[in-house]
Write a protein that holds these residues in place. Structure first.
Motif, PDB file in Angstrom:
ATOM      1  N   LEU A 124      46.687 -43.934  -2.304  1.00 49.15           N
ATOM      2  CA  LEU A 124      47.809 -43.940  -1.383  1.00 49.15           C
ATOM      3  C   LEU A 124      47.787 -45.205  -0.535  1.00 49.15           C
ATOM      4  N   VAL A 125      48.956 -45.704  -0.207  1.00 54.28           N
ATOM      5  CA  VAL A 125      49.099 -46.795   0.746  1.00 54.28           C
ATOM      6  C   VAL A 125      49.330 -46.146   2.102  1.00 54.28           C
ATOM      7  N   LEU A 126      48.446 -46.414   3.047  1.00 54.28           N
ATOM      8  CA  LEU A 126      48.520 -45.784   4.361  1.00 54.28           C
ATOM      9  C   LEU A 126      49.062 -46.797   5.367  1.00 54.28           C
ATOM     10  N   PRO A 127      50.329 -46.644   5.734  1.00 59.55           N
ATOM     11  CA  PRO A 127      50.939 -47.624   6.629  1.00 59.55           C
ATOM     12  C   PRO A 127      50.477 -47.471   8.071  1.00 59.55           C
ATOM     13  N   GLY A 186      42.830 -42.428   1.763  1.00 64.60           N
ATOM     14  CA  GLY A 186      43.869 -42.576   0.749  1.00 64.60           C
ATOM     15  C   GLY A 186      43.368 -42.791  -0.663  1.00 64.60           C
ATOM     16  N   THR A 187      42.051 -42.832  -0.841  1.00 68.85           N
ATOM     17  CA  THR A 187      41.493 -43.002  -2.183  1.00 68.85           C
ATOM     18  C   THR A 187      41.729 -41.737  -3.001  1.00 68.85           C
ATOM     19  N   VAL A 188      42.252 -41.925  -4.210  1.00 66.69           N
ATOM     20  CA  VAL A 188      42.567 -40.797  -5.081  1.00 66.69           C
ATOM     21  C   VAL A 188      41.537 -40.719  -6.198  1.00 66.69           C
ATOM     22  N   PHE A 189      40.970 -39.546  -6.379  1.00 73.89           N
ATOM     23  CA  PHE A 189      40.033 -39.255  -7.460  1.00 73.89           C
ATOM     24  C   PHE A 189      40.728 -38.242  -8.366  1.00 73.89           C
ATOM     25  N   ARG A 190      41.375 -38.740  -9.406  1.00 76.34           N
ATOM     26  CA  ARG A 190      42.150 -37.846 -10.278  1.00 76.34           C
ATOM     27  C   ARG A 190      41.217 -36.956 -11.080  1.00 76.34           C
ATOM     28  N   PRO A 191      41.407 -35.637 -10.970  1.00 78.91           N
ATOM     29  CA  PRO A 191      40.582 -34.711 -11.753  1.00 78.91           C
ATOM     30  C   PRO A 191      40.934 -34.821 -13.240  1.00 78.91           C
ATOM     31  N   VAL A 192      39.932 -34.751 -14.070  1.00 78.54           N
ATOM     32  CA  VAL A 192      40.121 -34.874 -15.515  1.00 78.54           C
ATOM     33  C   VAL A 192      40.756 -33.619 -16.092  1.00 78.54           C
ATOM     34  N   GLU A 193      40.337 -32.465 -15.617  1.00 77.58           N
ATOM     35  CA  GLU A 193      40.732 -31.208 -16.248  1.00 77.58           C
ATOM     36  C   GLU A 193      42.188 -30.815 -16.007  1.00 77.58           C
TER      37      GLU A 193
END
Length: 85
Positions: A32-35, A56-63
């Motif tokens: 995410l971009v956090l303004p 804002g860091t995204v850790f996309r789940p694999v499942e």
């Protein structure tokens, strides 16, 4: 219900515009971009920091995809509000 000052309404509008223009909140595919917004301190919380951290860091789940509520708290010294996406 609480009525915000015109200053706070301007801060809320500016933040909402900046956040939604910078992020596709319905299909997050990257960080995410956090303004920032003039006149307010902004802090963040996440309903699932293992998926979206407070920076804002995204850790996309694999499942599978996950629903995460991300909240910005805006404070201008006199008033504060929470905006949840």
């Amino acid at each position: 219900s609480y009525k915000y000052s015109t200053t706070m309404v301007s801060i809320i509008d500016a933040y909402n515009t900046a956040f939604t223009m910078a992020n596709n909140i319905h299909a997050v595919r990257g960080n995410l971009v956090l303004p920032t917004v003039s006149g307010a301190n902004v802090t963040y919380s996440s309903s699932n920091p293992d998926v979206i951290s407070t920076d804002g860091t995204v850790f996309r789940p694999v499942e599978s995809d996950k629903t995460v509520y991300f909240t910005a708290t805006l404070e201008n010294g006199y008033e504060n509000t929470h905006i949840t996406y």
